[in-house]
Structure formats: structure tokens, C-alpha cells
Design an enzyme around this catalytic site. Structure first.
Site, PDB file in Angstrom:
ATOM      1  N   HIS A 159     -27.515-109.184  22.975  1.00 36.47           N
ATOM      2  CA  HIS A 159     -28.153-107.993  22.463  1.00 36.47           C
ATOM      3  C   HIS A 159     -29.455-107.646  23.320  1.00 36.47           C
ATOM      4  O   HIS A 159     -30.524-107.291  23.836  1.00 36.47           O
ATOM      5  CB  HIS A 159     -29.112-108.408  21.755  1.00 36.47           C
TER       6      HIS A 159
ATOM      7  N   ARG B 188     -27.722-104.876  14.302  1.00 41.14           N
ATOM      8  CA  ARG B 188     -28.097-105.706  14.107  1.00 41.14           C
ATOM      9  C   ARG B 188     -27.237-106.830  13.570  1.00 41.14           C
ATOM     10  O   ARG B 188     -26.519-106.230  12.526  1.00 41.14           O
ATOM     11  CB  ARG B 188     -28.869-105.692  13.140  1.00 41.14           C
TER      12      ARG B 188
HETATM   13  P1  NDP Z   1     -32.078 -93.850  12.121  1.00 36.75           P
HETATM   14  O1  NDP Z   1     -33.154 -94.267  11.953  1.00 36.75           O
HETATM   15  O2  NDP Z   1     -32.478 -92.579  13.290  1.00 36.75           O
HETATM   16  O3  NDP Z   1     -30.334 -93.324  11.850  1.00 36.75           O
HETATM   17  C1  NDP Z   1     -29.981 -94.748  10.713  1.00 36.75           C
HETATM   18  C2  NDP Z   1     -29.016 -94.245  10.511  1.00 36.75           C
HETATM   19  O4  NDP Z   1     -28.144 -95.453   9.806  1.00 36.75           O
HETATM   20  C3  NDP Z   1     -29.356 -92.739   9.308  1.00 36.75           C
HETATM   21  O5  NDP Z   1     -27.938 -91.744  10.251  1.00 36.75           O
HETATM   22  C4  NDP Z   1     -29.497 -93.075   7.740  1.00 36.75           C
HETATM   23  O6  NDP Z   1     -28.236 -92.717   7.083  1.00 36.75           O
HETATM   24  C5  NDP Z   1     -28.439 -94.198   8.277  1.00 36.75           C
HETATM   25  N1  NDP Z   1     -28.384 -95.228   7.329  1.00 36.75           N
HETATM   26  C6  NDP Z   1     -29.886 -96.491   6.852  1.00 36.75           C
HETATM   27  N2  NDP Z   1     -29.244 -97.345   6.257  1.00 36.75           N
HETATM   28  C7  NDP Z   1     -27.602 -96.074   5.535  1.00 36.75           C
HETATM   29  C8  NDP Z   1     -26.968 -96.401   4.320  1.00 36.75           C
HETATM   30  N3  NDP Z   1     -27.383 -98.112   3.127  1.00 36.75           N
HETATM   31  N4  NDP Z   1     -25.721 -95.975   3.938  1.00 36.75           N
HETATM   32  C9  NDP Z   1     -25.336 -95.278   4.955  1.00 36.75           C
HETATM   33  N5  NDP Z   1     -25.986 -95.051   5.527  1.00 36.75           N
HETATM   34  C10 NDP Z   1     -27.182 -95.758   5.986  1.00 36.75           C
HETATM   35  O7  NDP Z   1     -31.708 -94.997  13.255  1.00 36.75           O
HETATM   36  P2  NDP Z   1     -31.944 -95.117  14.860  1.00 36.75           P
HETATM   37  O8  NDP Z   1     -30.529 -94.720  15.160  1.00 36.75           O
HETATM   38  O9  NDP Z   1     -32.763 -94.732  16.245  1.00 36.75           O
HETATM   39  O10 NDP Z   1     -31.509 -97.021  15.582  1.00 36.75           O
HETATM   40  C11 NDP Z   1     -30.227 -97.479  13.760  1.00 36.75           C
HETATM   41  C12 NDP Z   1     -30.447 -99.003  14.671  1.00 36.75           C
HETATM   42  O11 NDP Z   1     -30.024 -99.327  15.952  1.00 36.75           O
HETATM   43  C13 NDP Z   1     -31.985 -99.692  14.981  1.00 36.75           C
HETATM   44  O12 NDP Z   1     -32.302 -99.739  13.419  1.00 36.75           O
HETATM   45  C14 NDP Z   1     -31.299-100.690  15.087  1.00 36.75           C
HETATM   46  O13 NDP Z   1     -31.243-101.676  14.257  1.00 36.75           O
HETATM   47  C15 NDP Z   1     -29.512-101.136  15.983  1.00 36.75           C
HETATM   48  N6  NDP Z   1     -30.806-101.107  17.771  1.00 36.75           N
HETATM   49  C16 NDP Z   1     -30.037-102.125  18.442  1.00 36.75           C
HETATM   50  C17 NDP Z   1     -30.220-101.828  19.401  1.00 36.75           C
HETATM   51  C18 NDP Z   1     -29.657-102.532  20.362  1.00 36.75           C
HETATM   52  O14 NDP Z   1     -30.514-103.519  21.656  1.00 36.75           O
HETATM   53  N7  NDP Z   1     -28.963-103.439  20.179  1.00 36.75           N
HETATM   54  C19 NDP Z   1     -31.247-101.016  20.384  1.00 36.75           C
HETATM   55  C20 NDP Z   1     -32.502-100.101  19.462  1.00 36.75           C
HETATM   56  C21 NDP Z   1     -31.561-100.280  18.086  1.00 36.75           C
HETATM   57  P3  NDP Z   1     -29.831 -90.899   6.886  1.00 36.75           P
HETATM   58  O15 NDP Z   1     -29.489 -90.098   8.233  1.00 36.75           O
HETATM   59  O16 NDP Z   1     -29.071 -90.041   6.300  1.00 36.75           O
HETATM   60  O17 NDP Z   1     -30.954 -91.385   6.880  1.00 36.75           O
HETATM   61  C1  OXD Z   2     -34.269-102.132  19.504  1.00 40.79           C
HETATM   62  C2  OXD Z   2     -33.731-103.452  19.601  1.00 40.79           C
HETATM   63  O1  OXD Z   2     -34.371-101.814  17.461  1.00 40.79           O
HETATM   64  O2  OXD Z   2     -33.874-103.316  20.613  1.00 40.79           O
HETATM   65  O3  OXD Z   2     -34.714-101.087  20.150  1.00 40.79           O
HETATM   66  O4  OXD Z   2     -33.076-104.154  19.045  1.00 40.79           O
END
Ligand code: NDP
Ligand code: OXD
Length: 315
Positions: A278, A230
Site C-alpha cells: 500500500h 482498495r
Molecule cells: P476520484 O473520486 O477522483 O475518482 C473516482 C473515479 O471512480 C471516478 O471516475 C468515478 O466516476 C469512478 N467511480 C466511482 N464509483 C463508481 C462506480 N460504482 N462505477 C463506476 N465508476 C465509479 O478518486 P481518485 O482518482 O482521486 O482516487 C481513486 C481511489 O484511489 C481512491 O478512492 C483511493 O481508494 C485510491 N488510492 C489509493 C492509493 C494507494 O496508495 N494505493 C493512494 C491514493 C488513492 P465519476 O467520475 O463518474 O464520479
Molecule cells: C489514499 C491512500 O487514499 O494513500 O490516498 O490510500
């Protein structure tokens, strides 16, 4: 049983058609013009819902995010507190993200931009290359997307580590956890990849201070940044300053503080920046509608919903 599409920045009718093809029996409504009686609506598929809209649906049972991230939904300050929010977890989306991460790690690792520039200028510059095992990739966020990308990078021979809130155990991946271990993680990282959710804790996390803690011992003498998560996590002025000062070697950015990226952003033309709009892991309307439909069927059958987010954590 009615399902409402509340989609502001994507073509809503494409989503309605995809769902109609999968579930001709569902009563599909489209915000803003074809909502019908608000009191009929049981489910909503949403992306950037306008404030007060979802709160005004008295029978609403579940809110489905169209993406893996839910910040576009939680941004609604009037979101009904007790209605569960379900996010996308889907192998197709995960694979797309891993493709993106692997592509851009390899692009930097193999200096593809330099090769393309040389070809454009007809320069035969057979410069020395290095092995994947010379490069330490560090992934911020070891969730669904981060852990899959980590495994795929590992299989290509990169040194891979990840950082998350709670400790993970992924064979071959050095897993760091929590604020106390962030600096050690950064210190060993030549290529930093963000796959964190956007929450109050991660806003602006990719700033000059953080970048200054990354490794300078890698093959390029300065670290590389890839943000596919993001834009609100990055301070773009700091990224540009770090690139110009040589503190950062290069960056690939799929997401931006403001999207679409404004025409006057210096990122568009910066020689060390690769901009993608994006699309790292697009939500395919048919695939994601299938995910939502499965959850609706589970809910109707009295089974627990999957992939419900924790509203207090914000992801
Ligand atoms: P998940 O919820 O599965 O994973 C998030 C990870 O981030 C977890 O390991 C979590 O830790 C960690 N995390 C969250 N907050 C913190 C923090 N404050 N400090 C340290 N670690 C943290 O999400 P996804 O993997 O499915 O997706 C991740 C992100 O990717 C989405 O939220 C979205 O914003 C982005 N995205 C972007 C896309 C694009 O096209 N550019 C498409 C899809 C997604 P823990 O495991 O310990 O909870
Ligand atoms: C998502 C994205 O969060 O597309 O899946 O950004």
C-alpha cells in the site's frame, strides 16, 4: 482555532510536526493524549477515526482526509452528518500514482519478472517482445488518478480505455460509462487497472465473474490485473483461483482485503503475483498538510472548500 490530528495507523507526530512547520500559528492537538478541551476544536485531520470521537467535537467545522480515499473516514458510523469531508487532490500524489501504474504496466508488458528470473538462473533467453500498441489497458475509475494515469499510458503508445460512473471525454482514451457498458470495456481489456474508490457499489467488484469477461486476445493470452485502489474491491480467493486456472496471467496488488497482508496469505509467494505494501501513492505529510492548510485558510476567509466529497456517493 484548533486543529486535531486523529491518526490511527500512521505516525501522528510526524504529521503534527509537518503542519507546525508550515503554520506555527495553529493550535495543534493530538488524539488521544493531547486533545485538550474538545470544545476548542474547529478542524480535524483524520485517518480511521474511532467511532464517536468526531461526533463528540461540538464546534467541528471540517474533516480532512489524509488521503485521496475517504473510506477510512466514512467507515465511522457515527460521523457527524453535516460536517463536510474534504479529500486530498494533489499533483504530487497524482504523479506518484501514475508512476506506480506506468511502472507496473511496463513491468508486465516488458516481462521484467521473467528477465530477472532468467538472470538469476544465468539463462540467455532473448524471447520475442511486442509493442505497447499491442496491449489494451483498461482503467476502472477515470477520476483524478485514473485520468492522469490514462494520459501517461497513452503517451507511451498503449491502447487506453477507462470506465466510470458518468461519461468522461479524454482525447485518445475510449471512455465507457455505467453498468451497461462495463462488459464491453472488460472485453477489450488486456491489462485491468483499478483506481476506483471503495464504496458499497465497488466492494468485491474484482471477482472471478468480472475477470472471466476480460480479453484473452492480448499478447499473453490471458489478462493482467493491477489493483492500486482498495483491497476490499478484490476477492483474493478468486484472484488466486483465476491465476491458477490460467484465466489471469499475472497480478500486481498494492492493496489487500486485510492490511497488512497476513503472513499466511498465499499471495506473498504466488509466482504470478507482485505484492507491494500500500505505497502506490503515499501521502507525504508536508505536501498534504499544505493542501489542508490552503483549505483551512479558504474556510477562514469565507471561501468555499474544495474537494468536498459527496457523502451520498461515498467518494
Ligand atoms: P476520484 O473520486 O477522483 O475518482 C473516482 C473515479 O471512480 C471516478 O471516475 C468515478 O466516476 C469512478 N467511480 C466511482 N464509483 C463508481 C462506480 N460504482 N462505477 C463506476 N465508476 C465509479 O478518486 P481518485 O482518482 O482521486 O482516487 C481513486 C481511489 O484511489 C481512491 O478512492 C483511493 O481508494 C485510491 N488510492 C489509493 C492509493 C494507494 O496508495 N494505493 C493512494 C491514493 C488513492 P465519476 O467520475 O463518474 O464520479
Ligand atoms: C489514499 C491512500 O487514499 O494513500 O490516498 O490510500
Amino acid at each position: 482555532m484548533a486543529l486535531l490530528f486523529v491518526i490511527r495507523t500512521w505516525p501522528a507526530d510526524e504529521w503534527r510536526r509537518a503542519m507546525a512547520a508550515l503554520a506555527p500559528d495553529l493550535d495543534l492537538r493530538l488524539w488521544p493524549d493531547h486533545m485538550g478541551d474538545r470544545a476548542d476544536i474547529d478542524y480535524a485531520m483524520a485517518w480511521l477515526p474511532p467511532p464517536n470521537l468526531l461526533r463528540g467535537l461540538p464546534k467541528l467545522k471540517v474533516i480532512f482526509s489524509l488521503g485521496a480515499g475517504v473510506d477510512a473516514i466514512l467507515a465511522d458510523p457515527t460521523l457527524p452528518e453535516t460536517v463536510p469531508v474534504v479529500r486530498v487532490v494533489d499533483p504530487d500524489l497524482t504523479m506518484r500514482m501514475s508512476e506506480y501504474v506506468v511502472l507496473h504496466v511496463l513491468m508486465h508488458h516488458r516481462q521484467q519478472r521473467r528477465i530477472e528470473e532468467n538472470q538469476r538462473r544465468k539463462v540467455w533467453d532473448s524471447f520475442p517482445t511486442h509493442g505497447a500498441s499491442d496491449l489494451a489497458v483498461g482503467i476502472l475509475g477515470l477520476g483524478v488518478l485514473g485520468s492522469d494515469a490514462a494520459a501517461k499510458l497513452l503517451s507511451l503508445g498503449f491502447k487506453v480505455a477507462g470506465w466510470s460512473r458518468t461519461r468522461k471525454h479524454i482525447p485518445g482514451v475510449h471512455c465507457y460509462a455505467g453498468a451497461a457498458e462495463l462488459d464491453s470495456f472488460l472485453k477489450r481489456t488486456d491489462v485491468l487497472v483499478s483506481l476506483l474508490p471503495h464504496t458499497p457499489e465497488t466492494t468485491g467488484i474484482i471477482n472471478r465473474g468480472l475477470m472471466s469477461k476480460l480479453s484473452r486476445k492480448g499478447p499473453f493470452g490471458a489478462p493482467i490485473l493491477i489493483n492500486a485502489a482498495r483491497g476490499k474491491q478484490q476477492v483474493e480467493a478468486d484472484i488466486i483461483a483465476a491465476l491458477d486456472a490460467g484465466e489471469l496471467y499475472a497480478a500486481t496488488l498494492d492493496v489487500f482485503e486485510t492490511e497488512p497482508l497476513p503472513q499466511d496469505s498465499p499471495l506473498w509467494t504466488h509466482p504470478k503475483v507482485t505484492v507491494t505494501p500500500h505505497l502506490a501513492a503515499d501521502s507525504d505529510p508536508t505536501t498534504i498538510s499544505g493542501c489542508v492548510l490552503r483549505q483551512i485558510r479558504r474556510h477562514q476567509a469565507g471561501l468555499p472548500l474544495e474537494n468536498v466529497i459527496d457523502r451520498t456517493r461515498g467518494y
